[in-house]
Design a protein around this motif. Sequence first.
Motif, PDB file in Angstrom:
ATOM      1  N   LEU A 151      57.832 -39.305  23.359  1.00  0.00           N
ATOM      2  CA  LEU A 151      58.115 -40.028  24.600  1.00  0.00           C
ATOM      3  C   LEU A 151      57.150 -39.626  25.713  1.00  0.00           C
ATOM      4  O   LEU A 151      56.732 -40.465  26.519  1.00  0.00           O
ATOM      5  CB  LEU A 151      59.561 -39.792  25.041  1.00  0.00           C
ATOM      6  N   ARG A 152      56.789 -38.358  25.745  1.00  0.00           N
ATOM      7  CA  ARG A 152      55.812 -37.882  26.730  1.00  0.00           C
ATOM      8  C   ARG A 152      54.450 -38.505  26.453  1.00  0.00           C
ATOM      9  O   ARG A 152      53.767 -38.970  27.360  1.00  0.00           O
ATOM     10  CB  ARG A 152      55.740 -36.356  26.714  1.00  0.00           C
ATOM     11  N   GLU A 153      54.067 -38.544  25.174  1.00  0.00           N
ATOM     12  CA  GLU A 153      52.795 -39.141  24.776  1.00  0.00           C
ATOM     13  C   GLU A 153      52.738 -40.627  25.153  1.00  0.00           C
ATOM     14  O   GLU A 153      51.704 -41.135  25.574  1.00  0.00           O
ATOM     15  CB  GLU A 153      52.624 -38.979  23.263  1.00  0.00           C
ATOM     16  N   GLY A 197      54.298 -41.880  27.607  1.00  0.00           N
ATOM     17  CA  GLY A 197      54.410 -41.997  29.054  1.00  0.00           C
ATOM     18  C   GLY A 197      55.799 -42.370  29.538  1.00  0.00           C
ATOM     19  O   GLY A 197      55.978 -42.681  30.710  1.00  0.00           O
ATOM     20  N   SER A 198      56.792 -42.321  28.672  1.00  0.00           N
ATOM     21  CA  SER A 198      58.160 -42.700  29.050  1.00  0.00           C
ATOM     22  C   SER A 198      58.896 -41.590  29.789  1.00  0.00           C
ATOM     23  O   SER A 198      59.798 -41.868  30.568  1.00  0.00           O
ATOM     24  CB  SER A 198      58.960 -43.107  27.816  1.00  0.00           C
ATOM     25  N   VAL A 199      58.543 -40.329  29.498  1.00  0.00           N
ATOM     26  CA  VAL A 199      59.163 -39.202  30.183  1.00  0.00           C
ATOM     27  C   VAL A 199      58.083 -38.259  30.704  1.00  0.00           C
ATOM     28  O   VAL A 199      56.948 -38.262  30.226  1.00  0.00           O
ATOM     29  CB  VAL A 199      60.143 -38.406  29.271  1.00  0.00           C
ATOM     30  N   LEU A 200      58.483 -37.483  31.679  1.00  0.00           N
ATOM     31  CA  LEU A 200      57.621 -36.439  32.237  1.00  0.00           C
ATOM     32  C   LEU A 200      58.299 -35.096  32.000  1.00  0.00           C
ATOM     33  O   LEU A 200      59.532 -35.011  31.985  1.00  0.00           O
ATOM     34  CB  LEU A 200      57.432 -36.653  33.742  1.00  0.00           C
ATOM     35  N   THR A 201      57.509 -34.059  31.834  1.00  0.00           N
ATOM     36  CA  THR A 201      58.070 -32.718  31.678  1.00  0.00           C
ATOM     37  C   THR A 201      57.429 -31.798  32.707  1.00  0.00           C
ATOM     38  O   THR A 201      56.292 -32.008  33.131  1.00  0.00           O
ATOM     39  CB  THR A 201      57.830 -32.150  30.262  1.00  0.00           C
ATOM     40  N   ALA A 202      58.196 -30.805  33.107  1.00  0.00           N
ATOM     41  CA  ALA A 202      57.710 -29.795  34.046  1.00  0.00           C
ATOM     42  C   ALA A 202      58.362 -28.474  33.682  1.00  0.00           C
ATOM     43  O   ALA A 202      59.468 -28.447  33.135  1.00  0.00           O
ATOM     44  CB  ALA A 202      58.066 -30.182  35.480  1.00  0.00           C
ATOM     45  N   VAL A 238      56.339 -47.632  34.964  1.00  0.00           N
ATOM     46  CA  VAL A 238      56.506 -48.339  33.700  1.00  0.00           C
ATOM     47  C   VAL A 238      55.157 -48.357  32.992  1.00  0.00           C
ATOM     48  O   VAL A 238      54.192 -48.928  33.481  1.00  0.00           O
ATOM     49  CB  VAL A 238      57.020 -49.778  33.920  1.00  0.00           C
ATOM     50  N   THR A 239      55.115 -47.694  31.841  1.00  0.00           N
ATOM     51  CA  THR A 239      53.872 -47.613  31.071  1.00  0.00           C
ATOM     52  C   THR A 239      53.675 -48.882  30.255  1.00  0.00           C
ATOM     53  O   THR A 239      54.590 -49.700  30.115  1.00  0.00           O
ATOM     54  CB  THR A 239      53.921 -46.416  30.111  1.00  0.00           C
ATOM     55  N   GLY A 240      52.507 -49.021  29.677  1.00  0.00           N
ATOM     56  CA  GLY A 240      52.213 -50.173  28.836  1.00  0.00           C
ATOM     57  C   GLY A 240      53.172 -50.302  27.674  1.00  0.00           C
ATOM     58  O   GLY A 240      53.642 -51.392  27.349  1.00  0.00           O
ATOM     59  N   ARG A 241      53.493 -49.202  27.033  1.00  0.00           N
ATOM     60  CA  ARG A 241      54.396 -49.233  25.874  1.00  0.00           C
ATOM     61  C   ARG A 241      55.798 -49.666  26.292  1.00  0.00           C
ATOM     62  O   ARG A 241      56.428 -50.482  25.633  1.00  0.00           O
ATOM     63  CB  ARG A 241      54.424 -47.855  25.189  1.00  0.00           C
ATOM     64  N   ARG A 242      56.296 -49.108  27.397  1.00  0.00           N
ATOM     65  CA  ARG A 242      57.623 -49.497  27.875  1.00  0.00           C
ATOM     66  C   ARG A 242      57.649 -50.969  28.252  1.00  0.00           C
ATOM     67  O   ARG A 242      58.603 -51.679  27.943  1.00  0.00           O
ATOM     68  CB  ARG A 242      58.045 -48.649  29.079  1.00  0.00           C
ATOM     69  N   ALA A 243      56.599 -51.448  28.880  1.00  0.00           N
ATOM     70  CA  ALA A 243      56.525 -52.864  29.251  1.00  0.00           C
ATOM     71  C   ALA A 243      56.484 -53.745  28.007  1.00  0.00           C
ATOM     72  O   ALA A 243      57.142 -54.792  27.955  1.00  0.00           O
ATOM     73  CB  ALA A 243      55.301 -53.111  30.130  1.00  0.00           C
ATOM     74  N   GLU A 244      55.733 -53.311  26.987  1.00  0.00           N
ATOM     75  CA  GLU A 244      55.642 -54.070  25.749  1.00  0.00           C
ATOM     76  C   GLU A 244      57.005 -54.166  25.056  1.00  0.00           C
ATOM     77  O   GLU A 244      57.414 -55.250  24.635  1.00  0.00           O
ATOM     78  CB  GLU A 244      54.633 -53.408  24.801  1.00  0.00           C
TER      79      GLU A 244
END
Length: 149
Positions: free
Chosen positions: A72-74, A76-81, A98-104
Motif C-alpha cells: 500500500l505504501r508502494e 501511494g495509498s498509505v503513508l508511514t512515519a 489520491v494516487t494514480g492506482r487509487r484513481a484507477e
Amino acid sequence: MNGAELFLLGRTLMKIGEEAIPVEGAGRRSTSTRSMLIVMLDVYANPDTTVGEVAVRTGLPQSAVSACVARLREAGSVLTATDPADRRRSLIRRNPEVTGRRAEVAATPIDAALGAALDTEDGTAIAETVDLLERLAERLSPDVLGRLR
C-alpha cells in the motif's frame, strides 16, 4: 435469508469485487487483494495505527499486514512515519492525495465482472443489478462493521 445464506452472498460479492479490481501492471504479489482491502480500510478508519494494531483488529497475521502495508505504501495509498513514542515502530495513515492506482481502482466499473458472474451480456440486467448493489451499499457501508461484535 438466514445467516449462512448471507455469508455465502457476501463471499460471492467479495469474489466479484476482486475480479473487478484491475491488476494489469500491479505485478505478482504475495498479498491477496482481499487482504490489501481489509488492511487499507482498517488503516483509513484508524489513522496513526501500527501493524500490530491492524493485525489485532483484522485477525490477519502480522506478517501479512506488514506485506500489505509495504504494498500500500508502494502504491501511494498509505503513508508511514516513525512513532515518536517508540522509534522501532511505524505509524500508518491514509495518504490524503489520491494516487494514480487509487484513481484507477475507483474509476473501474464492475460491469464486466458482474456480467461474467451473472453469465450475461445483457446491459439492462447488469445495470439493474448494479443499481441494487448501490442501494444496498448505501445501507450497509463499512461503517456498520463497528456496530457488530
